[in-house]
Design a protein around this motif. Structure first.
Motif, short mmCIF file in Angstrom:
data_model
loop_
_atom_site.label_atom_id
_atom_site.label_comp_id
_atom_site.label_asym_id
_atom_site.label_seq_id
_atom_site.Cartn_x
_atom_site.Cartn_y
_atom_site.Cartn_z
N THR A 112 0.84 -1.20 0.00
CA THR A 112 0.00 0.00 0.00
C THR A 112 0.87 1.25 0.00
O THR A 112 0.61 2.20 -0.73
CB THR A 112 -0.95 -0.01 1.21
N MET A 113 1.93 1.24 0.80
CA MET A 113 2.85 2.38 0.86
C MET A 113 3.51 2.60 -0.50
O MET A 113 3.60 3.73 -0.98
CB MET A 113 3.93 2.17 1.92
N ALA A 114 3.95 1.53 -1.15
CA ALA A 114 4.60 1.64 -2.45
C ALA A 114 3.66 2.25 -3.49
O ALA A 114 4.04 3.16 -4.24
CB ALA A 114 5.09 0.27 -2.92
N LEU A 115 2.42 1.79 -3.52
CA LEU A 115 1.45 2.36 -4.46
C LEU A 115 1.09 3.79 -4.11
O LEU A 115 0.89 4.63 -5.00
CB LEU A 115 0.20 1.49 -4.52
N SER A 116 1.03 4.11 -2.84
CA SER A 116 0.75 5.48 -2.42
C SER A 116 1.85 6.43 -2.87
O SER A 116 1.58 7.52 -3.39
CB SER A 116 0.60 5.53 -0.89
N ILE A 117 3.09 6.01 -2.71
CA ILE A 117 4.23 6.82 -3.15
C ILE A 117 4.22 6.95 -4.67
O ILE A 117 4.46 8.03 -5.22
CB ILE A 117 5.56 6.24 -2.62
N LEU A 118 3.93 5.86 -5.34
CA LEU A 118 3.85 5.88 -6.80
C LEU A 118 2.77 6.85 -7.27
O LEU A 118 2.98 7.62 -8.21
CB LEU A 118 3.57 4.47 -7.33
N PRO A 128 -4.39 -0.51 -12.77
CA PRO A 128 -3.80 -1.84 -12.95
C PRO A 128 -3.14 -2.03 -14.33
O PRO A 128 -2.27 -2.87 -14.48
CB PRO A 128 -4.99 -2.79 -12.78
N THR A 129 -3.51 -1.20 -15.29
CA THR A 129 -2.93 -1.33 -16.63
C THR A 129 -1.58 -0.63 -16.77
O THR A 129 -0.84 -0.91 -17.71
CB THR A 129 -3.89 -0.76 -17.69
N ASN A 130 -1.23 0.27 -15.83
CA ASN A 130 0.06 0.95 -15.95
C ASN A 130 0.96 0.76 -14.73
O ASN A 130 1.95 1.45 -14.57
CB ASN A 130 -0.12 2.45 -16.25
N VAL A 131 0.57 -0.17 -13.85
CA VAL A 131 1.36 -0.47 -12.65
C VAL A 131 1.52 -1.98 -12.53
O VAL A 131 0.57 -2.73 -12.78
CB VAL A 131 0.64 0.08 -11.38
N VAL A 145 3.80 -12.18 -8.74
CA VAL A 145 3.33 -10.95 -9.39
C VAL A 145 1.86 -10.80 -9.07
O VAL A 145 1.07 -11.74 -9.24
CB VAL A 145 3.56 -11.02 -10.92
N ALA A 146 1.47 -9.63 -8.58
CA ALA A 146 0.08 -9.37 -8.23
C ALA A 146 -0.78 -9.32 -9.50
O ALA A 146 -0.36 -8.78 -10.52
CB ALA A 146 -0.04 -8.06 -7.46
N SER A 147 -1.99 -9.86 -9.39
CA SER A 147 -2.93 -9.82 -10.51
C SER A 147 -3.51 -8.42 -10.64
O SER A 147 -3.41 -7.60 -9.73
CB SER A 147 -4.06 -10.83 -10.28
N ASP A 148 -4.14 -8.15 -11.78
CA ASP A 148 -4.80 -6.85 -11.98
C ASP A 148 -5.86 -6.60 -10.91
O ASP A 148 -6.04 -5.47 -10.46
CB ASP A 148 -5.42 -6.78 -13.38
N ALA A 152 -5.93 -3.53 -8.39
CA ALA A 152 -7.11 -2.64 -8.34
C ALA A 152 -7.60 -2.49 -6.91
O ALA A 152 -7.95 -1.38 -6.48
CB ALA A 152 -8.22 -3.20 -9.24
N HIS A 153 -7.63 -3.58 -6.16
CA HIS A 153 -8.07 -3.53 -4.76
C HIS A 153 -7.12 -2.65 -3.93
O HIS A 153 -7.58 -1.83 -3.13
CB HIS A 153 -8.12 -4.95 -4.18
N LEU A 154 -5.82 -2.80 -4.14
CA LEU A 154 -4.85 -1.97 -3.41
C LEU A 154 -4.95 -0.50 -3.80
O LEU A 154 -4.85 0.39 -2.95
CB LEU A 154 -3.42 -2.49 -3.66
#
Length: 174
Positions: A112-118, A128-131, A145-148, A152-154
């Motif tokens: 969650t932190m990684a996606l928040s920073i991104l 989900p299509t660009n991450v 590898v996380a699924s789309d 999306a949930h994260l």
């Protein structure tokens, strides 16, 4: 370079009947980059390729010492990190990692932190299509590898947290 790392790891396992350490694998990758800069054929110094791959890599894994993360730069040097950002806008992302990362984070919190920073440093909206998101859980020691759908949930959780933070900041101003 990835194939070289795979061959080195498989060769090590075959020869020594033990898995290769993450640092040793990283060293093998960096040695490959360094070898391209050596004068082996008597060519003039200016004819030698100094950075043939031109890429930085993050090498991660789990071995007997626990989780490891190494940053390899195009010159063939590597440094161990607890958290590292590379690529476009990496300076801002690295600063955010230094502020937010701590070693007691769970895998879910770290994702969650990684996606928040991104989300903070990317110019476009994260979807989900660009991450892409991958992890190596300590329990399985397998690259996943996380699924789309998982991404999306994260992303939904990240967006919800950002909205809550903005609402709280607005309420403090009033």
């Amino acid at each position: 370079m990835i194939n070289h790392a795979r061959v080195e790891a498989q060769s090590h396992t075959f020869n020594y009947d033990e898995p290769m350490m993450v640092e040793s694998c990283t060293q093998a990758l960096c040695d490959l980059a360094l070898r391209f800069g050596e004068d082996r054929s008597g060519k003039k110094k200016e004819d030698i390729m100094s950075r043939p791959f031109g890429v930085a890599l993050l090498v991660a894994g789990i071995d007997e010492h626990g989780p490891s993360l190494y940053h390899c730069d195009p010159s063939g040097t590597f440094v161990k990190y607890k958290a590292k950002a590379i690529g476009a806008a990496s300076e801002g992302a690295q600063n955010a990692l230094q502020e937010q990362y701590n070693s007691s984070l769970t895998l879910a919190e770290a994702q969650t932190m990684a996606l928040s920073i991104l989300k903070q440093v990317m110019e476009e909206e994260i979807k989900p299509t660009n991450v892409e998101l991958a992890a190596i859980p300590i329990t399985t020691k397998k690259f996943e590898v996380a699924s789309d759908e998982q991404i999306a949930h994260l992303i939904e959780a990240v967006n919800k947290k950002h909205e809550e933070d903005e609402a709280a900041a607005l309420a403090q101003r009033v």
